[in-house]
Scaffold this motif. Structure first.
Motif, short mmCIF file in Angstrom:
data_model
loop_
_atom_site.label_atom_id
_atom_site.label_comp_id
_atom_site.label_asym_id
_atom_site.label_seq_id
_atom_site.Cartn_x
_atom_site.Cartn_y
_atom_site.Cartn_z
N LEU A 97 1.00 -1.19 -0.18
CA LEU A 97 0.02 -0.31 0.27
C LEU A 97 1.24 1.15 -0.29
O LEU A 97 2.05 1.89 0.27
CB LEU A 97 -1.04 0.43 1.32
N TYR A 152 -8.83 1.56 -0.15
CA TYR A 152 -8.57 0.70 -0.44
C TYR A 152 -9.38 -0.16 0.30
O TYR A 152 -10.31 0.23 1.22
CB TYR A 152 -7.15 0.00 0.49
N VAL A 172 -7.71 -1.91 -4.81
CA VAL A 172 -7.49 -0.46 -4.75
C VAL A 172 -7.71 0.75 -5.82
O VAL A 172 -8.44 0.38 -6.57
CB VAL A 172 -6.41 0.15 -4.24
#
Ligand code: ATP
Length: 237
Positions: free
Chosen positions: A25, A207, A217
């Motif tokens: 991420l 997300y 995402v």
């Protein structure tokens, strides 16, 4: 935009049981990002891994280009990560202002005054309540103090764990207005929520987190209008 927070294949959990599986991420400086997922998906665990409250069993966490491995939680806060944990955790017998001051790590008097003034500008209600003991506050007011306390360390990134839990819709709206003001002032914000509607309306990107995995995402507006997500997480609270 440079990445401020970057997770590469992060895994971790409890007593040998993996709860967060290879999560990657990234959050750019100045972004507002949400992670949404059901109860028990591992959202809180993910944030504990970012903060160093739990050891990674795999992967890496970078903040402002720096590998956070082996840095204890307070060092991560000092680097500029503000953390608003779930459940508020205030000192109930202390006043609003005392609880805020606890968040200021070794600040000078002048810096303390300046930070308090900034927080009272974001949450004018807290100024009126500054001498009130926290146990007498409503849930929404307590949440404001928790956010304010995390702001006392001048964070570059503010991470919030389910800030809307237990709050009435109007109060959730007020809280997100404050987050908008903070974001407009240049703060990078990462919010994790089960009840995703307010979070996705606030964020630029989202997300989706399911069973410890990132499954999607996308721009937050896209997630807000996805029928499957609306049914599972978004609701209309
Ligand atoms: P919630 O919305 O309930 O906070 P969450 O998505 O934040 O959910 P976590 O709290 O990260 O989920 O929990 C994920 C899993 O890890 C759950 O199965 C939970 O039982 C387990 N877990 C959480 N904390 C601990 C702990 N301290 N010890 C052992 N297992 C834990």
């Amino acid at each position: 935009m440079p990445e401020l927070l970057q997770l590469q294949q992060v895994s971790g959990g409890y007593h040998g049981r993996t709860v967060v599986h290879e999560v990657s991420l990234s959050i750019a400086e100045g972004e507002a990002v949400a992670a949404v997922g059901a109860n028990g998906a591992g959202k809180t665990t993910l944030l504990r891994l970012i903060m160093g409250q739990l050891p990674l069993s795999g992967g890496q966490v970078f903040f402002a280009g720096r590998d956070l491995a082996r840095l204890p939680p307070f060092e991560r806060v000092r680097l500029g990560i503000g953390y608003v944990p779930e459940g508020r955790a205030l000192f109930p017998e202390m006043t609003v202002e005392e609880n805020l001051e606890i968040g200021a790590y070794r600040a000078s008097r002048a810096d303390l005054r300046q930070r308090l003034a900034y927080i009272y500008q974001i949450f004018p209600k807290l100024q009126r309540l500054r001498q009130t003991r926290c146990r007498l506050l409503s849930g929404g007011e307590q949440q404001m103090v928790t956010v304010g306390r995390a702001l006392m360390t001048h964070p570059r990134l503010l991470i919030l764990d389910e800030p809307s839990t237990g709050l009435a819709p109007r109060v959730v709206g007020e809280l997100y207005q404050a987050l908008r003001a903070l974001h407009a002032g240049g703060l990078t914000v990462f919010v994790v929520e089960q009840n995703a509607y307010a979070a996705l309306r606030f964020a630029q990107r989202g997300y989706v987190f399911e069973d410890g995995h990132i499954t999607r995402v996308a721009p937050a507006a896209e997630l807000l209008h996805d029928p499957r997500l609306v049914e599972s997480y978004v609701g209309r609270a």
